[in-house]
Design a protein around this motif. Structure first.
Motif, PDB file in Angstrom:
ATOM      1  N   UNK A 273       0.806  -1.214   0.000  1.00 48.53           N
ATOM      2  CA  UNK A 273       0.000   0.000   0.000  1.00 48.53           C
ATOM      3  C   UNK A 273       0.843   1.269   0.000  1.00 48.53           C
ATOM      4  N   UNK A 275       3.427   1.741  -1.634  1.00 45.74           N
ATOM      5  CA  UNK A 275       3.898   2.054  -2.980  1.00 45.74           C
ATOM      6  C   UNK A 275       2.733   2.333  -3.913  1.00 45.74           C
ATOM      7  N   UNK A 276       1.535   2.216  -3.332  1.00 50.55           N
ATOM      8  CA  UNK A 276       0.329   2.393  -4.113  1.00 50.55           C
ATOM      9  C   UNK A 276       0.355   3.744  -4.820  1.00 50.55           C
ATOM     10  N   UNK A 277       0.058   3.736  -6.078  1.00 53.63           N
ATOM     11  CA  UNK A 277       0.034   5.020  -6.780  1.00 53.63           C
ATOM     12  C   UNK A 277      -1.377   5.593  -6.689  1.00 53.63           C
ATOM     13  N   UNK A 278      -1.500   6.823  -7.088  1.00 51.27           N
ATOM     14  CA  UNK A 278      -2.803   7.471  -6.989  1.00 51.27           C
ATOM     15  C   UNK A 278      -3.778   6.783  -7.930  1.00 51.27           C
ATOM     16  N   UNK A 279      -4.844   6.271  -7.353  1.00 48.10           N
ATOM     17  CA  UNK A 279      -5.876   5.673  -8.196  1.00 48.10           C
ATOM     18  C   UNK A 279      -7.056   6.638  -8.196  1.00 48.10           C
ATOM     19  N   UNK A 283      -8.676   8.178  -4.842  1.00 47.25           N
ATOM     20  CA  UNK A 283      -8.390   9.591  -4.685  1.00 47.25           C
ATOM     21  C   UNK A 283      -9.664  10.367  -4.393  1.00 47.25           C
ATOM     22  N   UNK A 286     -11.098   9.805  -1.006  1.00 47.55           N
ATOM     23  CA  UNK A 286     -10.369  10.436   0.082  1.00 47.55           C
ATOM     24  C   UNK A 286     -10.617  11.933   0.131  1.00 47.55           C
ATOM     25  N   UNK A 287     -10.615  12.564  -1.051  1.00 49.91           N
ATOM     26  CA  UNK A 287     -10.676  14.018  -1.035  1.00 49.91           C
ATOM     27  C   UNK A 287     -12.100  14.549  -0.899  1.00 49.91           C
TER      28      UNK A 287
ATOM     29  N   UNK B 164      -7.411  18.022   3.497  1.00 52.24           N
ATOM     30  CA  UNK B 164      -7.911  17.171   2.426  1.00 52.24           C
ATOM     31  C   UNK B 164      -6.922  16.113   1.974  1.00 52.24           C
ATOM     32  N   UNK B 167      -5.447  11.526   4.381  1.00 51.58           N
ATOM     33  CA  UNK B 167      -5.408  10.070   4.197  1.00 51.58           C
ATOM     34  C   UNK B 167      -4.470   9.641   3.073  1.00 51.58           C
ATOM     35  N   UNK B 168      -3.726  10.566   2.508  1.00 45.72           N
ATOM     36  CA  UNK B 168      -2.835  10.203   1.412  1.00 45.72           C
ATOM     37  C   UNK B 168      -1.520   9.650   1.937  1.00 45.72           C
ATOM     38  N   UNK B 171       3.629   8.561  -1.148  1.00 46.96           N
ATOM     39  CA  UNK B 171       3.803   8.319  -2.581  1.00 46.96           C
ATOM     40  C   UNK B 171       2.730   9.019  -3.412  1.00 46.96           C
ATOM     41  N   UNK B 172       1.629   9.386  -2.769  1.00 44.52           N
ATOM     42  CA  UNK B 172       0.541  10.041  -3.504  1.00 44.52           C
ATOM     43  C   UNK B 172       0.652  11.557  -3.458  1.00 44.52           C
TER      44      UNK B 172
END
Ligand code: ADP
Ligand code: MG
Lengths: 296, 276
Positions: A273, A275-279, A283, A286-287, B164, B167-168, B171-172
Motif C-alpha cells: 500500500x 507504494x500504491x500510486x494514486x488511483x 483519490x 479520500x478528497x 484534504x 489520508x494520502x 507516494x501520492x
C-alpha cells in the motif's frame, strides 16, 4: 490507398511455429505415456490419494510446516535484532548461531536432536552452578515429533534471521534518522518503521522458505515421524507399490505448495500500500468528504 | 574550570538586534565544536549562538559541513569535542567537574523531541498516511491520547495547507506536499528549535514557494530556526542572521542583507559570485 489509413500487420516468425510444433509433440508424448504406461497404476494412486493414513500424514506435514515457519520467523527476528546489537557478546552469539545452524546439514541436525538424550540424559531447568531448579528426563521430554520441530525450527531460524536482516538493511538510512529525530526508542523504530518497511523484501523470501519447508519436512520421516512421506512409505512397505505411492505424496506436496503461494500474494499486496500510486477512484473517495461520510 | 568561560573569549559571535534570550529554551549555543568522520575533520572550530526566535540561515558550498552541523545539533551525530547546548542543555551529556558524561539514551530521546529536523529528502514514513506521519510521534513518544493527537495533527496539516490530504500516503503527494507534511510531523512534538537541512533542494522549482511560505509563517510566529539553504531570497527576507560555511569553518556571520550585499571575506565573495 491512402497510406495514412493502411493497417500495420505483424506476422509470427517461422521459428515460433517450429517451437509450437515441438511443444505440442512433447506434451502429447508425456500425456500418452502417463495414460498408457500401466506401471503408473493410476487406480492405486486414486485409491491412496484420499486414504485416511495418507490424509493424516498430509495434515501432520502441513501443520508442522506452518508451526516450524512460525517459530523460525519469530526466532529469526530475535536473532536478526541480536545480530545488529550494539553489544558485542550479543552480536557474537547471533553470528555463532547463524553459522552453526547454516553450516551443518539439516538432516544431521535432526538426527542429533532425536538422539539428544545420548548427550544430555537429563535436562535441568534452573540457574547454572546452583542447586535451584528441577531435572527432567530428556527422552520423556523430547519425542520424535518434538525433535523434528526443534531441529527444523532452529535450522530455519538461522536462514530466516538472514532474510529479516536483509529486509532491515533495505530500509533507507533517512527513515531511521527521521525516527531518531522524533525521539523514537529502538523498539518503536522496529515496530513502526523498520518492520513494516522491510516486509516487501521479507515476505517474498519467506514465501519461498515456506514452500521449501513444506518439502523439507519430508526429512523427518527418518525419525519415524508420521508425516506425508512416512505414511506413504509405510503403505508401500506392505503392498510394494513404491512408485504409485511416491506419486501420491508428490501430488499432495505439489497441491499444497501451490495453495501456500496464494496467501503470499495476498500479504504482498497488503504491504504494497505504501507504494500504491494514486488511483482515480481512491483519490476521489479520500478528497471528497461527503463520499467518506456516505461510506461510514 | 567551566567549559563556557574558556570559550566565550574565543569568539565574539554576531548578535542580531532585537532577539530574545540567548540562554534557555529555543536557543543554540556552540563553542569550539569539532566533528570528524574517521580521520577526516568535517567541522573544525564552530562557534555559534542562536537566540530564541532567531532565524539563522546557513549557506556554503556543498561539502562545507552544513548538514553535519545540523545533524550534530539534532543529536544524530556525536561530536568529538567542544560545547553544544540546545535549549539551554548540553545535548546528550551532563557536564561534570572534569568531563562530559553521556546521558542515558532515554534522556537523549527526550532532548531530541525538543528539536525538530526537516530533511532534504523529506524522509516521511512511506507506510503511513500523512495523518499517521504527524500523529505517530505524539502517540508513541509523547504518549498523547490518540484522539487528541489526531486533532492536533489535523490542525497542523491544515496549517501547512494540506487540508484534504490527510489520508494520502507520501507516494501520492508531490514533493512540496511531502515536505510540508514533514514540517507538520516535526512541529507535532512542539519543538523549541527547528532545523531545516536544504528543505527545498529536492523540489521542483514551482513547489519551492509553498514550502518557503510555511517556513516564513513559522518564523513569524517566533520559532527559533536554523535553515541550510540555497534560497538567498529567503535568507534576505526572513533571516535574522546568516552564516557562511566553508571547509568545516564558519567563515563569516552577520546580518543576511549585509553579508549578501557586502561580504567581507574573500571566500564568501568567491562563493556568492558563483551563486548570485
Ligand atoms: N557519515 C559520513 N561519513 C563520512 N563522511 C561524511 C559523512 N557525512 C558527511 N561526510 C563528509 O563531511 C563533509 C561535509 O558534509 P555535509 O555536512 O553533508 O556538507 P554539506 O551539507 O555542506 O554539503 C563532506 O565532505 C562529506 O563527504
Ligand atoms: Mg547537505
Amino acid at each position: 490507398m491512402d497510406p495514412t489509413e493502411k493497417p500495420r500487420i505483424h506476422h509470427r516468425a517461422a521459428h515460433e511455429y517450429v517451437v509450437w510444433v515441438i511443444g505440442l509433440l512433447l506434451f502429447a508424448g508425456i500425456a500418452y505415456t502417463l495414460v498408457t504406461n500401466p506401471r503408473y497404476e493410476w487406480s492405486v494412486i486414486g485409491r491412496y490419494l484420499v486414504a485416511s493414513t495418507v490424509l493424516k500424514g498430509l495434515l501432520l506435514t502441513v501443520w508442522m510446516t506452518l508451526l516450524v515457519m512460525l517459530i523460525a520467523t519469530l526466532l529469526g527476528l530475535v536473532v536478526a535484532v541480536m545480530r545488529s546489537s550494539r553489544v558485542l557478546p550479543v552480536r557474537i552469539l547471533a553470528i555463532g548461531y547463524i553459522n552453526l545452524f547454516r553450516g551443518t546439514p539439516v538432516l544431521v541436525q535432526l538426527i542429533l536432536w532425536f538422539n539428544i538424550a545420548a548427550l544430555y540424559p537429563n535436562i535441568r531447568l534452573g540457574i547454572p552452578f546452583t542447586s535451584i531448579g528441577t531435572a527432567l528426563n530428556t527422552n520423556a521430554l523430547i519425542s520424535a515429533t518434538t525433535a523434528a520441530i526443534i531441529g527444523l525450527s532452529l535450522n530455519e531460524a538461522a536462514y530466516m534471521s538472514e532474510i529479516v536482516r536483509g529486509g532491515f538493511n533495505s530500509v533507507p538510512k533517512g527513515q531511521l534518522e527521521a525516527a531518531d529525530s522524533l525521539g523514537m526508542s529502538e523498539g518503536m523504530k522496529l515496530r513502526r518503521v523498520i518492520i513494516p518497511q522491510s516486509m516487501p523484501t521479507i515476505i517474498p523470501a519467506t514465501g519461498n522458505q515456506l514452500t521449501s519447508m513444506l518439502k523439507e519436512t519430508s526429512l523427518v520421516s527418518v525419525l519415524g515421524v508420521g508425516d506425508l512421506l512416512q505414511s506413504v512409505q509405510l503403505i508401500s512397505a506392505r503392498n510394494y507399490q513404491v512408485i504409485p505411492l511416491l506419486l501420491v505424496a508428490s501430488i499432495w506436496y505439489l497441491v499444497v505448495s501451490i495453495l501456500l503461494s496464494y496467501p503470499q500474494a495476498k500479504i504482498e499486496a497488503h504491504y504494497d500500500k505504501s507504494r500504491r500510486s494514486v488511483q482515480a477512484g481512491a483519490q476521489e473517495l479520500i478528497t471528497d468528504p461527503t463520499l467518506l461520510e456516505r461510506a461510514t | 574550570m567551566s567549559a563556557d568561560e574558556t570559550v566565550t573569549r574565543a569568539s565574539e559571535p554576531f548578535r542580531p538586534p532585537g532577539m530574545g534570550d540567548a540562554e534557555g529554551p529555543g536557543t543554540v549555543h556552540i563553542r569550539k565544536l569539532v566533528k570528524s568522520f574517521g580521520a577526516r575533520k568535517v567541522l573544525r572550530d564552530i562557534n555559534l549562538d542562536v537566540a530564541c526566535g532567531e532565524v539563522c540561515c546557513v549557506i556554503g558550498p556543498s561539502g562545507s559541513g552544513k548538514s553535519t552541523l545540523m545533524r550534530c545539533i539534532d543529536g544524530l551525530e556525536d561530536i568529538d569535542s567542544g560545547v553544544l547546548k540546545v535549549n539551554g542543555e548540553h545535548l546528550g551529556y551532563v557536564e561534570e567537574e572534569t568531563h562530559f558524561r553521556a546521558l542515558k539514551r532515554r534522556q537523549l530521546r527526550q532532548q531530541r523531541t525538543q528539536i525538530g529536523m526537516v530533511f532534504q529528502q523529506f524522509n516521511l514514513f512511506p507506510n503511513m498516511t500523512a495523518l499517521e506521519n504527524v500523529t505517530v510521534g505524539q502517540v508513541l513518544v509523547k504518549r498523547m491520547p490518540k484522539a487528541e493527537a489526531k486533532e492536533r495533527a489535523l490542525s497542523l496539516l491544515a496549517r501547512v495547507g494540506l487540508h484534504g490530504h490527510e489520508q494520502h500516503y507520501p507516494a501520492q503527494l508531490s514533493g512540496g506536499q511531502q515536505q510540508r507534511v514533514a514540517i507538520a510531523r516535526s512541529l507535532a512534538l512542539d519543538p523549541k528549535v527547528m532545523l531545516f537541512d536544504e528543505p527545498t533542494s529536492a523540489l521542483d522549482p514551482e513547489l519551492v514557494g509553498d514550502v518557503l511560505d510555511v517556513m516564513k509563517q513559522l518564523a513569524g510566529e517566533g520559532m527559533t530556526m536554523m535553515v541550510a539553504t540555497h534560497e538567498m531570497g529567503f535568507a534576505r527576507e526572513v533571516g535574522d542572521s546568516l552564516i557562511f560555511m566553508a571547509d568545516g569553518y564558519i567563515v563569516e556571520r552577520g546580518d543576511p542583507r549585509e553579508v549578501l550585499a557586502n561580504p567581507k571575506e574573500a571566500r564568501t565573495q568567491q562563493f556568492l559570485r558563483k551563486v548570485l
